[in-house]
Scaffold this motif. Structure first.
Motif, short mmCIF file in Angstrom:
data_model
loop_
_atom_site.label_atom_id
_atom_site.label_comp_id
_atom_site.label_asym_id
_atom_site.label_seq_id
_atom_site.Cartn_x
_atom_site.Cartn_y
_atom_site.Cartn_z
N MET A 284 -1.67 1.57 -4.58
CA MET A 284 -2.04 2.07 -3.25
C MET A 284 -2.36 3.55 -3.31
O MET A 284 -3.37 4.00 -2.76
CB MET A 284 -0.90 1.81 -2.27
CG MET A 284 -0.62 0.35 -2.02
SD MET A 284 0.81 0.07 -0.94
CE MET A 284 0.15 0.64 0.64
N GLY A 285 -1.50 4.33 -3.96
CA GLY A 285 -1.72 5.77 -4.02
C GLY A 285 -2.99 6.13 -4.74
O GLY A 285 -3.76 7.00 -4.29
N ASP A 286 -3.23 5.47 -5.88
CA ASP A 286 -4.43 5.79 -6.64
C ASP A 286 -5.70 5.42 -5.88
O ASP A 286 -6.75 6.07 -6.02
CB ASP A 286 -4.40 5.07 -7.99
CG ASP A 286 -3.39 5.70 -8.96
OD1 ASP A 286 -2.81 6.74 -8.61
OD2 ASP A 286 -3.18 5.12 -10.04
N SER A 287 -5.62 4.37 -5.07
CA SER A 287 -6.81 3.99 -4.30
C SER A 287 -7.14 5.03 -3.23
O SER A 287 -8.30 5.20 -2.87
CB SER A 287 -6.58 2.62 -3.63
OG SER A 287 -5.63 2.71 -2.58
N TYR A 288 -6.12 5.72 -2.75
CA TYR A 288 -6.35 6.77 -1.73
C TYR A 288 -6.72 8.10 -2.36
O TYR A 288 -7.60 8.82 -1.87
CB TYR A 288 -5.08 6.99 -0.90
CG TYR A 288 -4.66 5.83 -0.04
CD1 TYR A 288 -5.57 5.16 0.79
CD2 TYR A 288 -3.32 5.40 -0.02
CE1 TYR A 288 -5.16 4.10 1.59
CE2 TYR A 288 -2.92 4.35 0.77
CZ TYR A 288 -3.83 3.71 1.58
OH TYR A 288 -3.43 2.66 2.36
N MET A 289 -6.01 8.48 -3.45
CA MET A 289 -6.04 9.86 -3.91
C MET A 289 -6.91 10.09 -5.15
O MET A 289 -7.06 11.24 -5.59
CB MET A 289 -4.61 10.31 -4.24
CG MET A 289 -3.63 10.14 -3.09
SD MET A 289 -4.18 10.93 -1.54
CE MET A 289 -4.22 12.64 -2.04
N LYS A 290 -7.48 9.03 -5.72
CA LYS A 290 -8.34 9.23 -6.88
C LYS A 290 -9.73 8.69 -6.62
O LYS A 290 -9.92 7.81 -5.82
CB LYS A 290 -7.73 8.52 -8.12
CG LYS A 290 -6.46 9.19 -8.59
CD LYS A 290 -5.96 8.55 -9.87
CE LYS A 290 -4.71 9.24 -10.40
NZ LYS A 290 -4.25 8.65 -11.66
#
Length: 290
Positions: A284-290
């Motif tokens: 989830m985080g990588d989909s938002y922040m990368k």
């Protein structure tokens, strides 16, 4: 959970130190502490208990997780929280402190704004006294930021007194120059979020970490909650995961005649769950922040 640890006396504490294992082991009938080591077993402190099980639940900075049972100060491999590459700015505002048109955008819903290099969301939470009545609640916001601008993590984690913090700067202690520079980016945000952030009296910032462990039981020392696995906040699973660790530990102890078998079964189940939830947080985080 404490009731399942036969004869244990558990007290919440806030002091940290190097865990002591004096008098503790599979063949020892007690966990013994002294004034110097009474802060030893992380958040649960057990004094002269007939129990032979200790539970560490302090959190990401758990001293119980960092030190092995030999009392060494070295952090064992695979037990370090890994920085995920971004931080979360956070704060709360009494809902009466913002205009009605702003409150309406967060009534009973999660409201998101996603743009390059950042994600911000807001939602209502109970008021300071626990009230969920309209007008008595607070609005909570979280602003995920990969610090792609002029601010670096070392500067962000330097507080108003000039101290370099380890992983977070608590409410009311942000360096004013850092916060003012951060707020300059609000010009490109939707008005509701700009208002919400600017009306916050005591914002704070925390680094986002990933943490997995290869074991949750060493001899009869158990790790639960964020002392074991730390999933990114996107999963909204921290509290339920910690509660699940405690509830299932109690159930395992109550349902097994042999304590070691109980801990082994519990560990197998919770290791698998913890790994899944951390992996989901990374996705989830990588989909938002990368």
């Amino acid at each position: 959970m404490a009731r399942s640890l036969a004869g244990a006396t558990a007290r919440c504490g806030s002091r940290r130190g190097t865990p002591s294992t004096d008098g503790f082991g599979p063949d020892s009938p007690t966990i013994t502490t002294t004034p110097a080591t009474r802060r030893s077993i992380s958040r649960l402190r057990i004094q002269r208990s007939p129990s032979r099980t200790a539970v560490g639940s302090r959190g990401t900075s758990s001293s119980r997780r960092r030190a092995p049972l030999d009392g060494s100060r070295a952090t064992p491999p695979g037990r370090r929280a890994e920085y995920a590459g971004y931080v979360a700015w956070r704060g709360t505002v009494p809902e009466t402190a913002v205009p009605e048109q702003v409150r309406e955008q967060f009534t009973s819903v999660f409201t998101f704004h996603e743009a390059e290099n950042h994600l911000i969301l807001g939602y209502p939470i109970p008021g300071p006294d626990g009230s969920v009545e309209p007008g008595e609640r607070r609005l909570n916001w979280v602003w995920y930021d990969n610090l792609s601008g002029s601010l670096d993590r070392e500067t962000v984690l330097t507080d108003a007194a000039g101290r370099r913090r380890e992983g977070a700067v608590p409410p009311g202690e942000l360096w004013e120059a850092v916060w003012n520079e951060k707020c300059e980016r609000l010009a490109g945000f939707p008005d509701v979020f700009e208002t919400l952030v600017r009306e916050t009296d005591d914002p704070f910032v925390q680094s986002i970490f990933d943490l997995t462990v290869s074991s949750m039981v060493e001899d009869r020392v158990c790790l639960v909650g964020d002392a074991a696995f730390v999933a990114r906040p996107h999963t909204a699973a921290g509290t339920s995961k910690a509660a699940g660790d405690g509830v299932t530990l109690a159930e395992a102890i109550e349902s097994h005649a042999d304590l070691d078998a109980a801990l082994a079964d519990w560990e197998s189940e919770r290791l698998a769950y913890g790994q899944r939830i951390v992996e989901r947080g990374v996705q989830m985080g990588d989909s938002y922040m990368k």
